[in-house]
Design an enzyme around this catalytic site. Structure first.
Site, mmCIF file in Angstrom:
data_model
loop_
_atom_site.group_PDB
_atom_site.id
_atom_site.type_symbol
_atom_site.label_atom_id
_atom_site.label_comp_id
_atom_site.label_asym_id
_atom_site.label_seq_id
_atom_site.Cartn_x
_atom_site.Cartn_y
_atom_site.Cartn_z
ATOM 1 N N SER A 143 29.467 12.132 0.488
ATOM 2 C CA SER A 143 29.639 10.948 -0.347
ATOM 3 C C SER A 143 29.107 11.243 -1.736
ATOM 4 O O SER A 143 28.325 12.185 -1.924
ATOM 5 C CB SER A 143 28.864 9.775 0.270
ATOM 6 O OG SER A 143 28.793 8.677 -0.613
ATOM 7 N N TYR A 156 21.316 5.200 3.342
ATOM 8 C CA TYR A 156 22.569 5.953 3.386
ATOM 9 C C TYR A 156 22.477 7.200 2.511
ATOM 10 O O TYR A 156 22.859 8.301 2.928
ATOM 11 C CB TYR A 156 23.710 5.054 2.920
ATOM 12 C CG TYR A 156 25.079 5.689 2.997
ATOM 13 C CD1 TYR A 156 25.654 6.004 4.217
ATOM 14 C CD2 TYR A 156 25.817 5.943 1.839
ATOM 15 C CE1 TYR A 156 26.915 6.569 4.293
ATOM 16 C CE2 TYR A 156 27.075 6.504 1.898
ATOM 17 C CZ TYR A 156 27.630 6.812 3.131
ATOM 18 O OH TYR A 156 28.871 7.380 3.208
#
Length: 242
Positions: A143, A156
């Site tokens: 990501s 995250y």
């Protein structure tokens, strides 16, 4: 005598895609399925089987990736048990928890690191012999959060920073035996993106400003189709609109 389906499988390279029942993982499975035999990874047969049915050569790989014994059972029940070679392993499964550092408890940290990092390491370790035999490739779907953390996204981001460290280390440890690629998408139109935006209080979700899962799948295809002397080590893809 092998059937037509068996002959088709034998003639194709083999790819395992985790988290393949929806979103980015599903798009990757469908793209690779054009010329690979795909093990469609997921936790439930009812979500995996429809994807298997869409592909010309595929089988389910049903496992709880946070449970090593479940990984063992899925591998033993798959074609990998009979032909232990694997050309491509794509780690697309993952979760997100939208909490601040002050809000997040011990179990939140254990859950997100267990799913996004430890499960990746466990599955990779188990399948390394098959990957080495094939001279294969590991692709992690990371990501933009693997490079930059933002408020409310610390859990995250921490898991994706750790996943990047794992991928970097694996690449150097296995250099010359397998290829290792880290894909870093920006915001993608997916169930997870809707969860993220809802967590940030965004009530005006506009799918058209985000990447499509198919765009991310195309970056995986670029890495997989690299010529033998080349390795796409890390690749970022972001929406035009920021």
């Amino acid at each position: 005598m092998p059937g037509a389906g068996d002959l088709l499988q034998v003639s194709r390279p083999v790819a395992l895609v985790t988290g393949a029942s929806r979103g980015i993982g599903r798009a990757i499975a469908l793209d690779l399925g054009r010329d690979h035999h795909v093990l469609v990874g997921g936790t439930r047969a009812e979500t995996v089987d429809p994807v298997v049915a869409e592909l010309p050569s595929a089988e389910p790989f049903i496992a709880d990736l946070t449970d090593p014994s479940s990984i063992d059972d899925a591998s033993a029940g798959s074609s990998l048990a009979e032909s232990p070679t694997l050309d491509v392993l794509v780690h697309s499964a993952g979760i997100i928890i939208n909490k601040t550092v002050a809000e997040a408890g011990h179990e939140d940290w254990v859950q997100i690191l267990g799913t996004n990092v430890v499960a990746v390491a466990d599955l990779t370790r188990q399948l390394l012999p098959a990957l080495r035999t094939a001279g294969g490739q590991v692709v992690t779907i990371n990501s933009g959060a693997g490079y930059v953390a933002s408020p409310g996204n610390g859990l995250y981001a921490a898991s994706k920073f750790a996943l990047r460290a794992f991928t970097d280390a694996l690449r150097e440890e296995e250099r010359g035996r397998i290829r290792v690629t880290s894909i870093h998408p920006g915001r993608v139109d997916s169930d997870m993106q809707r969860q993220i935006q809802a967590g940030f209080g965004n009530e005006d979700y506009r799918a058209e400003i985000y990447l499509t899962p198919e765009s991310v799948a195309a970056t995986v295809r670029l890495a997989v189709d690299a010529t033998d002397e080349a390795m796409v080590e890390s690749l970022q893809i972001r929406p035009v609109v920021q």
